[in-house]
Design a protein around this motif. Structure first.
Motif, PDB file in Angstrom:
ATOM      1  N   THR A  88       0.836  -1.192   0.000  1.00 27.23           N
ATOM      2  CA  THR A  88       0.000   0.000   0.000  1.00 27.23           C
ATOM      3  C   THR A  88       0.870   1.241   0.000  1.00 27.23           C
ATOM      4  N   THR A  89       0.279   2.362  -0.391  1.00 19.45           N
ATOM      5  CA  THR A  89       1.021   3.609  -0.410  1.00 19.45           C
ATOM      6  C   THR A  89       0.596   4.543   0.711  1.00 19.45           C
ATOM      7  N   LYS A  90      -0.246   4.063   1.653  1.00 22.91           N
ATOM      8  CA  LYS A  90      -0.630   4.910   2.773  1.00 22.91           C
ATOM      9  C   LYS A  90       0.570   5.107   3.697  1.00 22.91           C
ATOM     10  N   PRO A  91       0.627   6.224   4.396  1.00 25.67           N
ATOM     11  CA  PRO A  91       1.762   6.485   5.284  1.00 25.67           C
ATOM     12  C   PRO A  91       1.878   5.399   6.363  1.00 25.67           C
ATOM     13  N   THR A  92       3.091   4.991   6.656  1.00 22.41           N
ATOM     14  CA  THR A  92       3.298   3.940   7.633  1.00 22.41           C
ATOM     15  C   THR A  92       3.362   4.507   9.048  1.00 22.41           C
ATOM     16  N   ARG A  93       4.183   5.494   9.292  1.00 22.61           N
ATOM     17  CA  ARG A  93       4.319   6.128  10.604  1.00 22.61           C
ATOM     18  C   ARG A  93       5.289   7.283  10.488  1.00 22.61           C
ATOM     19  N   PRO A  94       5.299   8.194  11.457  1.00 26.22           N
ATOM     20  CA  PRO A  94       6.221   9.335  11.396  1.00 26.22           C
ATOM     21  C   PRO A  94       7.680   8.873  11.398  1.00 26.22           C
ATOM     22  N   ILE A  95       8.531   9.671  10.784  1.00 26.19           N
ATOM     23  CA  ILE A  95       9.939   9.306  10.664  1.00 26.19           C
ATOM     24  C   ILE A  95      10.609   9.167  12.023  1.00 26.19           C
ATOM     25  N   ALA A  96      10.208   9.973  13.012  1.00 33.32           N
ATOM     26  CA  ALA A  96      10.802   9.854  14.345  1.00 33.32           C
ATOM     27  C   ALA A  96      10.548   8.461  14.916  1.00 33.32           C
ATOM     28  N   GLY A  97       9.336   7.954  14.737  1.00 32.13           N
ATOM     29  CA  GLY A  97       9.026   6.598  15.189  1.00 32.13           C
ATOM     30  C   GLY A  97       9.823   5.556  14.432  1.00 32.13           C
ATOM     31  N   GLN A  98      10.029   5.801  13.140  1.00 27.34           N
ATOM     32  CA  GLN A  98      10.832   4.875  12.336  1.00 27.34           C
ATOM     33  C   GLN A  98      12.269   4.840  12.833  1.00 27.34           C
ATOM     34  N   ILE A  99      12.814   6.004  13.150  1.00 31.71           N
ATOM     35  CA  ILE A  99      14.209   6.069  13.610  1.00 31.71           C
ATOM     36  C   ILE A  99      14.363   5.329  14.936  1.00 31.71           C
ATOM     37  N   ILE A 100      13.435   5.546  15.859  1.00 35.20           N
ATOM     38  CA  ILE A 100      13.511   4.889  17.164  1.00 35.20           C
ATOM     39  C   ILE A 100      13.374   3.380  17.008  1.00 35.20           C
ATOM     40  N   THR A 101      12.399   2.953  16.212  1.00 38.93           N
ATOM     41  CA  THR A 101      12.207   1.512  16.009  1.00 38.93           C
ATOM     42  C   THR A 101      13.374   0.909  15.247  1.00 38.93           C
ATOM     43  N   PHE A 102      13.897   1.634  14.246  1.00 37.83           N
ATOM     44  CA  PHE A 102      15.064   1.169  13.504  1.00 37.83           C
ATOM     45  C   PHE A 102      16.235   0.943  14.459  1.00 37.83           C
ATOM     46  N   ALA A 103      16.418   1.856  15.389  1.00 38.36           N
ATOM     47  CA  ALA A 103      17.498   1.712  16.379  1.00 38.36           C
ATOM     48  C   ALA A 103      17.266   0.489  17.264  1.00 38.36           C
ATOM     49  N   ALA A 104      16.011   0.287  17.706  1.00 35.05           N
ATOM     50  CA  ALA A 104      15.705  -0.880  18.544  1.00 35.05           C
ATOM     51  C   ALA A 104      15.927  -2.184  17.772  1.00 35.05           C
ATOM     52  N   VAL A 105      15.473  -2.218  16.528  1.00 41.24           N
ATOM     53  CA  VAL A 105      15.707  -3.396  15.683  1.00 41.24           C
ATOM     54  C   VAL A 105      17.213  -3.586  15.485  1.00 41.24           C
ATOM     55  N   GLY A 106      17.928  -2.486  15.344  1.00 39.24           N
ATOM     56  CA  GLY A 106      19.380  -2.562  15.197  1.00 39.24           C
ATOM     57  C   GLY A 106      20.057  -3.183  16.403  1.00 39.24           C
ATOM     58  N   VAL A 107      19.565  -2.854  17.601  1.00 39.09           N
ATOM     59  CA  VAL A 107      20.121  -3.450  18.817  1.00 39.09           C
ATOM     60  C   VAL A 107      19.867  -4.959  18.823  1.00 39.09           C
ATOM     61  N   VAL A 108      18.638  -5.357  18.503  1.00 40.41           N
ATOM     62  CA  VAL A 108      18.306  -6.788  18.443  1.00 40.41           C
ATOM     63  C   VAL A 108      19.146  -7.469  17.363  1.00 40.41           C
ATOM     64  N   ASN A 109      19.249  -6.828  16.207  1.00 41.65           N
ATOM     65  CA  ASN A 109      20.014  -7.390  15.093  1.00 41.65           C
ATOM     66  C   ASN A 109      21.495  -7.515  15.462  1.00 41.65           C
ATOM     67  N   THR A 110      22.039  -6.499  16.106  1.00 42.51           N
ATOM     68  CA  THR A 110      23.449  -6.538  16.503  1.00 42.51           C
ATOM     69  C   THR A 110      23.692  -7.643  17.528  1.00 42.51           C
ATOM     70  N   ALA A 111      22.781  -7.772  18.489  1.00 40.54           N
ATOM     71  CA  ALA A 111      22.918  -8.843  19.491  1.00 40.54           C
ATOM     72  C   ALA A 111      22.842 -10.222  18.827  1.00 40.54           C
ATOM     73  N   THR A 112      21.923 -10.362  17.876  1.00 42.70           N
ATOM     74  CA  THR A 112      21.798 -11.629  17.151  1.00 42.70           C
ATOM     75  C   THR A 112      23.076 -11.909  16.363  1.00 42.70           C
ATOM     76  N   TYR A 113      23.527 -10.897  15.624  1.00 39.51           N
ATOM     77  CA  TYR A 113      24.761 -11.040  14.852  1.00 39.51           C
ATOM     78  C   TYR A 113      25.926 -11.427  15.760  1.00 39.51           C
TER      79      TYR A 113
END
Length: 141
Positions: A11-36
């Motif tokens: 879909t082309t509807k907005p997903t979420r504000p960029i600030a939320g994306q940055i925070i979630t991206f960072a959290a996913v990055g922490v999980v990803n780094t720990a997994t790696y």
């Protein structure tokens, strides 16, 4: 049972504000780094450090794709995005691989912490490229 990767257009509807994306991206990055890092240490017991790095990186990148699709961008994963997603980590891969080599072979600092030290510089670039691949063109701009 639904397929994890869809061939349907997203879909082309907005997903979420960029600030939320940055925070979630960072959290996913922490999980990803720990997994790696956990996988790296596991494989390091049986393989040379560069082989351990490459295998752990690829496996954690697959997990990162699904976590970012679901939580960061709230989009349906597609085969196209899955196949393009490695582009988001290409710079990260080059920087961390060269960094690990420099830290271990040139600076003689040891192989256990090298990946963590080498990864910090690539994170902002990875976010920008990730948005470009994962979101519709209008929203990523």
């Amino acid at each position: 049972m639904p397929n994890a990767l869809s061939t349907a257009p997203t879909t082309t509807k907005p997903t979420r504000p960029i600030a939320g994306q940055i925070i979630t991206f960072a959290a996913v990055g922490v999980v990803n780094t720990a997994t790696y890092y956990g996988l790296y240490l596991l494989f390091l017991r049986y393989l040379p450090y560069l082989a351990a790095h490459v295998i752990a990186f690829v496996l954690s990148m697959i997990g990162s794709f699904f976590l970012n699709a679901r939580f960061t961008y709230r989009i349906r994963p597609t085969w196209r995005k899955f196949l393009l997603f490695p582009l988001t980590n290409a710079t990260n891969f080059v920087i961390t691989t060269v960094g690990v080599y420099v830290i271990v072979d040139m600076l003689h600092m040891g192989s256990h912490l090298a990946p963590l030290l080498a990864s910090a510089a690539a994170i902002p670039v990875t976010f920008v490229v990730s948005r470009w691949v994962m979101l519709p063109k209008a929203e990523a701009a």
